[in-house]
Design a protein around this motif. Sequence first.
Motif, PDB file in Angstrom:
ATOM      1  N   ASP A 147       6.996   8.858  11.404  1.00  0.00           N
ATOM      2  CA  ASP A 147       8.193   9.451  10.954  1.00  0.00           C
ATOM      3  C   ASP A 147       8.836   8.451   9.912  1.00  0.00           C
ATOM      4  N   SER A 148       9.227   7.252  10.055  1.00  0.00           N
ATOM      5  CA  SER A 148       9.753   6.528   9.243  1.00  0.00           C
ATOM      6  C   SER A 148       8.897   6.267   7.912  1.00  0.00           C
ATOM      7  N   PHE A 149       7.764   6.132   7.874  1.00  0.00           N
ATOM      8  CA  PHE A 149       6.929   6.117   6.894  1.00  0.00           C
ATOM      9  C   PHE A 149       6.937   7.529   5.973  1.00  0.00           C
ATOM     10  N   ALA A 150       6.501   8.623   6.809  1.00  0.00           N
ATOM     11  CA  ALA A 150       6.762   9.988   6.204  1.00  0.00           C
ATOM     12  C   ALA A 150       7.793  10.335   5.417  1.00  0.00           C
ATOM     13  N   ASP A 151       9.069  10.060   5.873  1.00  0.00           N
ATOM     14  CA  ASP A 151      10.304  10.104   5.197  1.00  0.00           C
ATOM     15  C   ASP A 151      10.443   9.199   3.987  1.00  0.00           C
ATOM     16  N   ALA A 152       9.704   8.013   4.213  1.00  0.00           N
ATOM     17  CA  ALA A 152       9.766   7.018   3.040  1.00  0.00           C
ATOM     18  C   ALA A 152       8.920   7.701   1.849  1.00  0.00           C
ATOM     19  N   VAL A 153       7.721   8.150   2.162  1.00  0.00           N
ATOM     20  CA  VAL A 153       6.682   8.775   1.192  1.00  0.00           C
ATOM     21  C   VAL A 153       7.453  10.018   0.424  1.00  0.00           C
ATOM     22  N   ARG A 154       8.143  10.822   1.139  1.00  0.00           N
ATOM     23  CA  ARG A 154       8.883  11.996   0.741  1.00  0.00           C
ATOM     24  C   ARG A 154       9.980  11.575  -0.380  1.00  0.00           C
ATOM     25  N   ALA A 155      10.702  10.386  -0.063  1.00  0.00           N
ATOM     26  CA  ALA A 155      11.629   9.915  -0.967  1.00  0.00           C
ATOM     27  C   ALA A 155      10.877   9.190  -2.167  1.00  0.00           C
ATOM     28  N   ALA A 156       9.957   8.610  -1.959  1.00  0.00           N
ATOM     29  CA  ALA A 156       9.229   8.049  -3.161  1.00  0.00           C
ATOM     30  C   ALA A 156       8.946   8.969  -4.079  1.00  0.00           C
ATOM     31  N   ALA A 157       8.426  10.036  -3.382  1.00  0.00           N
ATOM     32  CA  ALA A 157       7.757  11.015  -4.309  1.00  0.00           C
ATOM     33  C   ALA A 157       8.478  11.939  -5.029  1.00  0.00           C
ATOM     34  N   ALA A 158       9.806  11.815  -4.684  1.00  0.00           N
ATOM     35  CA  ALA A 158      10.813  12.911  -4.973  1.00  0.00           C
ATOM     36  C   ALA A 158      10.850  13.523  -6.755  1.00  0.00           C
ATOM     37  N   ASP A 159      10.627  12.228  -7.225  1.00  0.00           N
ATOM     38  CA  ASP A 159      10.530  12.676  -8.580  1.00  0.00           C
ATOM     39  C   ASP A 159       9.530  13.124  -9.432  1.00  0.00           C
ATOM     40  N   PHE A 160       8.363  13.310  -8.728  1.00  0.00           N
ATOM     41  CA  PHE A 160       6.932  13.850  -9.269  1.00  0.00           C
ATOM     42  C   PHE A 160       6.693  15.061  -8.940  1.00  0.00           C
ATOM     43  N   VAL A 166      -1.532   6.991  -2.046  1.00  0.00           N
ATOM     44  CA  VAL A 166      -2.414   5.834  -1.924  1.00  0.00           C
ATOM     45  C   VAL A 166      -1.783   4.886  -0.643  1.00  0.00           C
ATOM     46  N   PHE A 167      -2.412   4.711   0.419  1.00  0.00           N
ATOM     47  CA  PHE A 167      -1.884   4.002   1.495  1.00  0.00           C
ATOM     48  C   PHE A 167      -2.415   2.414   1.396  1.00  0.00           C
ATOM     49  N   THR A 168      -1.873   1.214   1.637  1.00  0.00           N
ATOM     50  CA  THR A 168      -2.267  -0.024   1.573  1.00  0.00           C
ATOM     51  C   THR A 168      -1.880  -0.730   2.899  1.00  0.00           C
ATOM     52  N   ALA A 169      -3.065  -1.554   3.123  1.00  0.00           N
ATOM     53  CA  ALA A 169      -2.695  -2.742   4.057  1.00  0.00           C
ATOM     54  C   ALA A 169      -3.233  -3.798   3.732  1.00  0.00           C
ATOM     55  N   HIS A 170      -2.943  -5.109   4.441  1.00  0.00           N
ATOM     56  CA  HIS A 170      -3.464  -6.453   4.055  1.00  0.00           C
ATOM     57  C   HIS A 170      -5.110  -6.291   4.364  1.00  0.00           C
ATOM     58  N   SER A 171      -5.559  -6.745   3.240  1.00  0.00           N
ATOM     59  CA  SER A 171      -7.097  -6.712   3.565  1.00  0.00           C
ATOM     60  C   SER A 171      -7.463  -8.003   4.206  1.00  0.00           C
ATOM     61  N   VAL A 172      -8.664  -7.853   5.157  1.00  0.00           N
ATOM     62  CA  VAL A 172      -9.024  -9.020   6.085  1.00  0.00           C
ATOM     63  C   VAL A 172     -10.651  -8.927   5.504  1.00  0.00           C
ATOM     64  N   VAL A 247       2.658   4.842  -3.615  1.00  0.00           N
ATOM     65  CA  VAL A 247       2.179   3.692  -2.603  1.00  0.00           C
ATOM     66  C   VAL A 247       2.622   3.726  -1.367  1.00  0.00           C
ATOM     67  N   CYS A 248       2.003   3.675  -0.468  1.00  0.00           N
ATOM     68  CA  CYS A 248       2.735   3.465   0.878  1.00  0.00           C
ATOM     69  C   CYS A 248       2.015   2.506   1.652  1.00  0.00           C
ATOM     70  N   PRO A 249       3.067   1.386   1.816  1.00  0.00           N
ATOM     71  CA  PRO A 249       2.317   0.125   2.492  1.00  0.00           C
ATOM     72  C   PRO A 249       2.403   0.164   3.861  1.00  0.00           C
ATOM     73  N   ILE A 250       1.390   0.963   4.546  1.00  0.00           N
ATOM     74  CA  ILE A 250       1.351   1.366   5.858  1.00  0.00           C
ATOM     75  C   ILE A 250       0.940   0.165   6.713  1.00  0.00           C
ATOM     76  N   GLY A 251       0.576  -0.811   6.135  1.00  0.00           N
ATOM     77  CA  GLY A 251       0.274  -1.979   7.017  1.00  0.00           C
ATOM     78  C   GLY A 251       1.270  -2.746   7.157  1.00  0.00           C
ATOM     79  N   PHE A 252       2.403  -2.834   6.757  1.00  0.00           N
ATOM     80  CA  PHE A 252       3.589  -3.560   6.762  1.00  0.00           C
ATOM     81  C   PHE A 252       4.755  -3.005   7.348  1.00  0.00           C
ATOM     82  N   VAL A 253       5.587  -3.914   8.321  1.00  0.00           N
ATOM     83  CA  VAL A 253       6.901  -3.412   8.926  1.00  0.00           C
ATOM     84  C   VAL A 253       7.990  -3.489   8.037  1.00  0.00           C
ATOM     85  N   SER A 254       7.880  -4.577   7.053  1.00  0.00           N
ATOM     86  CA  SER A 254       8.976  -4.935   6.176  1.00  0.00           C
ATOM     87  C   SER A 254       8.590  -5.380   5.041  1.00  0.00           C
ATOM     88  N   ASP A 255       9.436  -5.623   3.916  1.00  0.00           N
ATOM     89  CA  ASP A 255       8.950  -5.921   2.642  1.00  0.00           C
ATOM     90  C   ASP A 255       8.796  -7.583   2.386  1.00  0.00           C
TER      91      ASP A 255
END
Length: 338
Positions: A147-160, A166-172, A247-255
């Motif tokens: 839910d936290s990430f979904a709301d964050a995506v909605r807020a980021a996309a509000a102007d478009f 695009v989701f990102t996570a740390h590569s391994v 871009v949604c940094p789904i792999g991270f819990v903080s900045d």
Amino acid sequence: MSYDALLWLSFGGPEGPEDVRPFLENVTRGRGVPPERLDEVEQHYQHFGGVSPINALNRAAIAAVERLVDLPVYFGNRNWHPMVEDTLAEMKEVGIRRALVFPTSAYGGYSACRQYDEDILRARAAVPDAPELVKLRQFFDHPLFIDSFADAVRAAAADFADYRLVFTAHSVPMSADKAAGPPEEGGHRYSRQVLEASRLVAGSVGVSDYDVVWQSRSGPPQVPWLEPDIVDHVEALHDKGVANVVVCPIGFVSDHLEVVWDLDTEARDRAAGLGMGFARAATPNDDPRFAELVAELVAEHLTGAPVRKLSAFPAAGCTVNGAPCAPLCCEPAKRPKH
């Protein structure tokens, strides 16, 4: 079973210019990372005054969790002060006998899960008669996380009016991802969990067509890692005529610095140079739901509260004193013999 405390276990980060190089040497010790790569990453940190956001963000999150759980919360890191060994010694000195451990990673895999088990083993070996430690489970599919990430995506996309999600996570390394998880589950626990969390967030937002890419790779260039890289992907989207990217940094819990450098700096600059609109969804950071999530994980052990999750993946990751949660769970990749 009763518990005396919660140990907040994280990666750590420098808090001043003089910390950066020794911190990076701690992170990469024994991994064969060339000095020139350390030089490059050091400049990323120095771009922000030699301070990673991660420790301050962890302290803020801990303060929020302390208001919700009836346990003292202690803070320890793998790679920089406060080091987990020192924190565990402090806990022993004040009489802590048994503690829960919250690792600041939502996923399985070696770096995301098993390495925290190794942190626990190392810390307990360094502290005679150390407290018993029980690591909480993975939470990539917890409804509050999604839910936290979904709301964050909605807020980021509000102007478009139109955008590519695009989701990102740390590569391994691909070999490490292949080894992550028992064979009967098909391995690849880390990348499969990232894909599942991305699917859940996209579904909540109402987006059916999206991408999952990777960022922050390191190590020798001849070693294959999960791809494509986010910056390369921005270019590929431009070539396809995409005008705006969220871009949604789904792999991270903080900045973490990986978020503010790889996404807010490199990817954003590349998009701007191509004339593309770019927005980055927030990580949970100080979202109250993140503290609530941690409190729910704690309650699973304190009161037998039900496990809340949105996927069919096993609720894996709970360990005692660093023992892995299951055979072949989150195994490190075998290094090639020379």
